[in-house]
Write an enzyme that holds these catalytic residues in place. Structure first.
Site: not given
Length: 425
Positions: A259, A274, A346, A349, A388
């Site tokens: 991303r 992130r 999170e 998801s 994560r």
RNA sequence: GGAGGGGUGGCCGAGUGGUCGAAGGCGGCGGUCUUGAAAACCGCUGUACCGCAAGGUACCGGGGGUUCGAAUCCCUCCCCCUCCGCCA
């Protein structure tokens, strides 16, 4: 993509959905385009006339007669067709483009809200660990233990990358294996290892394009690095009519995810929370419409199982309309409380899309052998995000002396290692 | 990257300018026959859009062009296969 009949027949329902989402989508333009498109469908009558006259010309020539008068007549019809078609093509192109830009309709049970503050906690499992010392963030512990290295990653690629080393790399691989084994052997998913690059059509299929191109990495050749395995998995049955008896189809895939994170600077961005590249095991299902709700519930539970195996406390959150993504009609997040950061983030998801993606991918099924095909429902969820989760483990299982205890469930995958110690001096 | 060969309905496979949405076969569905089944035989069997319907329109990998008319001719792009080169 929504059913175009909805635009025509239930515009108020669409309008309400857009309001709930606080979307600025111009519905009136779309409605006008659809109305004009339907007017221009009158061109079909002219085409029918042309087809008829052309047949006559063929017969006339075959009979040895002169067909010039007929040809002139068709030419006149063709002039009219051309005029209408050029506008029709224009209107349809714009209509199709707008249809790709309208978000899904949230389900009634999705709470109406503005942002994540309005999300609803629906379930909690376990209790946050109470520390009798000051817990450290993973971005301090990881480098101290030599298992996360940000300097090396910066040299190799730049900011927002990490390099796992030694027990860190081993633990991430162990997580992948634990997840894939659990989902394939215990939860009935079929393992898939797809390409990590995808074409434009596939990204339109999931809804990442055309609206969110800025979030993606694109290659010189025009391919995109996948932002999630959802992209290849959801597009596996593009343009297919599936046998209804085979549903639900359940797939699990490990992939790297890429991303661009444009505009995400400063937010939740410490450590490995992130990143431009992270790793994830994704769960994805194609179901009949009537199976969708039950299958989503199972899918969320399958993701929860992983956190329970790792003995990481979590809560399940139902996203409100303001926090809901463009594509889903409903989303549950599984969140872990990061003690050093003092906030919930999170780890998974899980979303259902109804027909939204299936329309874009043109994936249908036949309910009965002779019945008309209808769109499948799609859903997916991280089961779960590896990076994560690695961060969560480091923070949750840290000891006062700076070591990290390895969760029981991972030890068989890590050669029996029970604790990560700092490197020898 | 170079050379060549291909992309047609759920599958296989004919079709090189008109009556072709497309022969034939396989598969599927229904029927006849049978105590039942198999075999045999008969019929049906793509998708989308418009329409109450009758019917119409579009689709033979995608896009564009030639023509009164394109699965068929031309251009372009994509994909697959074979051989050569390079390569984990």
């Amino acid at each position: 993509m929504l059913d175009r009949r909805l635009i025509r027949e239930e515009p108020d329902r669409v309008r309400q959905a857009l309001e709930k989402r606080r979307s600025d989508f111009d519905l009136d333009e779309l409605i006008q385009l659809e109305a004009r498109r339907r007017e221009l469908l009158a061109v079909e009558e002219l085409r029918a006339k042309r087809n008829e006259l052309s047949k006559q010309i063929g017969a006339t020539i075959k009979a040895g007669d002169d067909a010039e008068a007929l040809k002139a007549e068709v030419s006149e019809v063709n002039r009219q067709i051309e005029q209408m078609e050029s506008e029709l093509t224009e209107v349809e192109a714009l209509f199709d483009q707008r249809m790709l830009e309208i978000p899904n309709i949230p389900r009634d049970e999705v709470p109406i809200g503005v942002d994540e503050e309005d999300n609803v906690v629906v379930e909690e499992w376990g209790e946050a660990r109470r520390f009798d010392f000051e817990p450290k963030p993973h971005w301090e512990l990881g480098p101290q233990l030599g298992i996360l290295n940000f300097e090396v990653a910066a040299k190799l690629a730049g900011a927002r990358f990490v390099t796992d080393i030694g027990a860190g790399a081993l633990m991430e691989r162990a997580l992948i294996n634990l997840m894939l084994d659990t989902h394939t052997r215990k939860h009935g998913y079929t393992e898939v290892l797809p390409p990590f690059l995808a074409n434009e059509r596939s990204l339109i299929g999931t809804g990442n394009l055309p609206k969110f191109e800025d979030d993606l990495f694109k290659t010189r050749e025009g391919l995109y690095l996948i932002p999630t395995a959802e992209v290849p998995l959801t597009n596996m049955h593009q343009d297919e009519i599936l046998d209804g008896n085979l549903l639900p189809l359940c797939y699990a895939a490990y992939t790297a995810c890429f991303r661009s994170e444009a505009g995400a600077a400063g937010r939740e961005s410490r450590g490995i929370i992130r990143q431009h590249q992270f790793h994830k095991v994704e769960l994805m299902k194609f179901t009949r419409p009537e199976q969708a709700d039950d299958e989503l519930e199972k899918l969320v539970k399958d993701a929860e199982t992983i956190l329970e195996l790792l003995e990481l406390p979590y809560r399940r959150v139902l996203l409100c309309t303001g926090d809901l993504g463009f594509q889903p009609e409903r989303t549950y997040d599984l969140e872990f409380y990061f003690p050093a950061m003092g906030r919930w983030l999170e780890l998974s998801s899980c979303s259902q899309y109804g027909e939204f993606q299936a329309r874009r991918c043109n994936t249908r099924f036949r309910p009965q052998p002779e019945a008309k095909p209808q769109f499948v429902h799609t859903m997916n969820g991280s089961g779960v995000a590896c990076g994560r989760t690695l961060a969560a483990i480091i923070e949750h299982y840290q000891q006062e002396n700076g070591t990290v205890v390895v969760p029981e469930a991972l030890r068989p995958y890590m050669g029996g290692l029970s604790e990560i110690l700092p490197p020898l001096p």
